[in-house]
Design an enzyme around this catalytic site. Sequence first.
Site, PDB file in Angstrom:
ATOM      1  N   HIS A 124      22.287 -36.052   8.137  1.00  0.00           N
ATOM      2  CA  HIS A 124      22.871 -36.710   6.963  1.00  0.00           C
ATOM      3  C   HIS A 124      22.430 -35.894   5.734  1.00  0.00           C
ATOM      4  O   HIS A 124      21.348 -35.308   5.729  1.00  0.00           O
ATOM      5  CB  HIS A 124      22.291 -38.127   6.904  1.00  0.00           C
ATOM      6  N   ASP A 201      14.154 -39.042  11.089  1.00  0.00           N
ATOM      7  CA  ASP A 201      14.986 -39.919  10.271  1.00  0.00           C
ATOM      8  C   ASP A 201      15.517 -41.028  11.183  1.00  0.00           C
ATOM      9  O   ASP A 201      16.433 -40.818  11.979  1.00  0.00           O
ATOM     10  CB  ASP A 201      16.124 -39.086   9.669  1.00  0.00           C
ATOM     11  N   GLN A 204      19.373 -44.588  11.650  1.00  0.00           N
ATOM     12  CA  GLN A 204      20.378 -45.125  12.583  1.00  0.00           C
ATOM     13  C   GLN A 204      19.766 -45.473  13.947  1.00  0.00           C
ATOM     14  O   GLN A 204      20.493 -45.663  14.918  1.00  0.00           O
ATOM     15  CB  GLN A 204      21.509 -44.096  12.785  1.00  0.00           C
ATOM     16  N   LYS A 227      20.151 -51.098   6.530  1.00  0.00           N
ATOM     17  CA  LYS A 227      20.803 -50.763   7.800  1.00  0.00           C
ATOM     18  C   LYS A 227      20.177 -51.531   8.971  1.00  0.00           C
ATOM     19  O   LYS A 227      20.611 -51.407  10.107  1.00  0.00           O
ATOM     20  CB  LYS A 227      20.708 -49.257   8.059  1.00  0.00           C
ATOM     21  N   CYS A 365      28.768 -38.337   4.932  1.00  0.00           N
ATOM     22  CA  CYS A 365      27.592 -37.649   4.355  1.00  0.00           C
ATOM     23  C   CYS A 365      27.041 -36.614   5.338  1.00  0.00           C
ATOM     24  O   CYS A 365      25.811 -36.475   5.470  1.00  0.00           O
ATOM     25  CB  CYS A 365      26.491 -38.626   3.962  1.00  0.00           C
TER      26      CYS A 365
END
Length: 407
Positions: A124, A201, A204, A227, A365
């Site tokens: 991202h 990261d 997600q 999220k 993104c």
Amino acid sequence: MSDFPIEQIRKDFPILDQIVYGKPLAYLDNGATTQKPLRMIEAINKIHREQNASIHRSVNFLSENMTTLYEEARTTVQKFIGAPKSSQIIFTSGATGSINLVAFSVGESMLKAGDEIILSTMEHHSNIVPWQMACERKGASLKIIPVTDEGELDMEAYGNLFSDRTRMVSVTHVSNVLGTINPVKEIVRIAHSHGVQVLLDGAQAVQHEPVNVVDLDCDFYVFSGHKIYGPTGIGVLYGKEELLEKLPPYQGGGDMIDQVTFEKTTYNQLPFKFEAGTTNFIGAIGLAESLNYLSSIGLDKIQRYEQELRDYATLKLSAIPQLKMYGTSADKAAVFSFILSNVHPYDTGLIIDKMGVAVRTGTHCAMPLMQRFGIHGTVRASFCFYNTTDEVDRLCDALNTVLDLMG
Ligand code: PLP
């Protein structure tokens, strides 16, 4: 499907029960942001109505109570991701805020001209631009792990990217576009064998599977509250204690200091050293409420249900011959990026929205990933545990209607 209590769960998310354009809403844009459980909405409402006061700085009853709730929220996050100590949990504005913090502080303290940072093609922009900015400041450069046609990281190429100038690896746990679940333990193991630290990261990932940062052995782990069914404007940075101790602060201001004179300032202990100014303490408490809600269901049960949903959607979407899927890894989250032949993704998104099916279209993104596949964007349907097989069917019906309409 399994004995997952889906009907009860949908009742916990009041926003789902609504009609858009005369059709029941099928919200399939969970990769962008997730909807909020009632108990989180009510917790935040209660704070604003009855409990609000600034944390850490006052001696009054409300302030002390709020400080306790804020620090309890930190402990909830600590337990949720299996961090050894709550002082290793830093509240930020989101995954983007967390990555900017690490990229700045690592950049200022560790990066020199000629040094290298390893990222991947599927990052991202939030996990590209902050590192690029640090590299530009210091004269360092980025090395990029390629992605295969199936949308997996090329692990052999990854191993070959290391040099004696590699200072950091920063990669996504789960791709927001392809859904690929990356072999992050192996990524960390390889980096550590070269003496290099790893940031994962988890924006997600952490809402879809149980995450344990000690088991992963990552040096930093980041995610966003919104999220994972929490509020916006709150996020988390986890770091190994000795690394966080060594890193310089990112922003200056109240709360992050120990002593201030015009000659010199000394800094507060962890985690406050990285929490300058009045933090989003209500957001942190709301996030903890959402995490407690998820824990009450069980992340392992959520993961199993979402896998069933993924398998069902994979089957149904692959039955549409004009649909080209991007991201076909066996190990993937219930995230589907695709293009209908001869139909612009934006048109697809717009038409199916009128049928009550909410998806996202565009580059997500992740422009370098689009360039890798030679496309300008995709339609992305991203599912989570309050979605149903019925909504998968509605997506597929809507896509077939688009194909009929657009020839
Ligand atoms: N990383 C990934 C993989 C994402 O999907 C996102 C958001 O879509 C981010 C980082 C940035 O998250 P936020 O905008 O909440 O900071």
